[in-house]
Design an enzyme around this catalytic site. Sequence first.
Site, short mmCIF file in Angstrom:
data_model
loop_
_atom_site.label_atom_id
_atom_site.label_comp_id
_atom_site.label_asym_id
_atom_site.label_seq_id
_atom_site.Cartn_x
_atom_site.Cartn_y
_atom_site.Cartn_z
N LYS A 172 5.33 -0.66 -5.39
CA LYS A 172 5.20 0.10 -6.54
C LYS A 172 6.02 0.05 -7.68
O LYS A 172 5.64 -0.06 -8.54
CB LYS A 172 3.96 0.32 -6.21
CG LYS A 172 2.56 -0.62 -5.84
CD LYS A 172 0.73 0.66 -5.83
CE LYS A 172 0.63 -1.11 -4.84
NZ LYS A 172 -0.79 -0.07 -5.21
N ASP B 272 -4.94 -0.91 -10.08
CA ASP B 272 -5.78 0.20 -8.67
C ASP B 272 -6.36 0.81 -10.40
O ASP B 272 -7.29 1.87 -9.60
CB ASP B 272 -4.51 1.14 -7.95
CG ASP B 272 -3.76 -0.14 -7.06
OD1 ASP B 272 -4.66 -0.76 -6.69
OD2 ASP B 272 -2.61 0.10 -7.19
#
Length: 256
Positions: A56, A92
Site C-alpha cells: 500500500k 479504506d
Amino acid sequence: MHYGLIGARLGYSYSKIIHEQLASYTYDLIPMNEEEFKDYMDRKDFAAINVTIPYKKAVLPYLTHISPQANAMGAVNTIVNRGNELYGYNTDYDGFLYTLKHHKINVAGQKVLVLGYGGASLAILQVLKDLQAGQIVIVNRTVRDGAISYEEAKQLHTDATILINTTSVGTSPDVDKAPIDLAEFIHLSAVVDIIYNPSVTKLLSQAQEMGITAVNGLDMLVAQAKYAVEYFLETEIPDTRIEEVKEYIEKNVMNE
Ligand code: ATR
C-alpha cells in the site's frame, strides 16, 4: 487489461466475491513477490486494481496523481489506470467512514482507543482525525511513535468511550484470543473490530455482553470495495448495495 487485487498473500481474500457481486467484470486475485510487484507496476497492464499488504505504501512512486486522503495517510489501496497514468485513492478511508455513519457512531469530541499501529490503523486514524475525535490514544504491543502499552491503557484510559481494534488478534482460528479485556472500560459506548472472520470475535462478544454497540469488519470490507468499484467504473453505487452484499457474504461465504 484487467481488474483485480495485488498483495503478497491473498488466499483468504473475499474481495473477488465482493467485487463480482458489485460489478460485472472478472476480478483476479494476483499474489506477487516484491520483484514481480515492481515489474507489474512498471508494465501497468491493468485497467484498475486494489492493493493490499505489503504494497500500500510501495505503490506511491508509480502514481501520477494521488487523492488528498491517500496522500495524508501515505497509503493507497485503489489505483485506476487512465491513459497509462496511474491515479491512487484510499477507499479504506471511505469504508471506515461508512462504518461509523452506518452504525451512528459519533467520534467527534470522544476519547477513542485504537488498538494496533500497523498498516490497517492508518486509514482509521486519518478518519478519526478528520472527524475531530477529542482524543485518539494509540495502544500497541510495541511501544513506539507515540503509541502506549496495553498496561498503560488499562491504568490511564478506562474513561475511553470508543474502542477500535486494528490488530489481527482474535482472527480465526485464534478465536479464543482478544487484544484486551474490556471489563474495566465501563464508559465505552461502541467497539469496532476490523476482523470479519469470525463475525463475532471474543472482543465483540464481550462488548455485546456489556450492552455496547459492537461492529465487525465486514462493513469496512464491503464498503471499501464499493467505493473502489465507483472509482474503477466511474459510476455511483447506492449504499444499499453494501448491505445487500454484506448479507450475501454472511449467508454464502462465512460459516462454511
Ligand atoms: P501490518 O498490518 O502493518 O502488516 P501486522 O504485523 O499485521 O502489520 O500487525 C498489525 C498490528 O497488529 C500491529 O500493531 C501489531 O503490533 P506490533 O506493532 O507490536 O507488531 C499488532 N499485533 C499483531 N499480532 C499481535 C499480538 N499477538 N498481540 C498484540 N498485537 C499484535
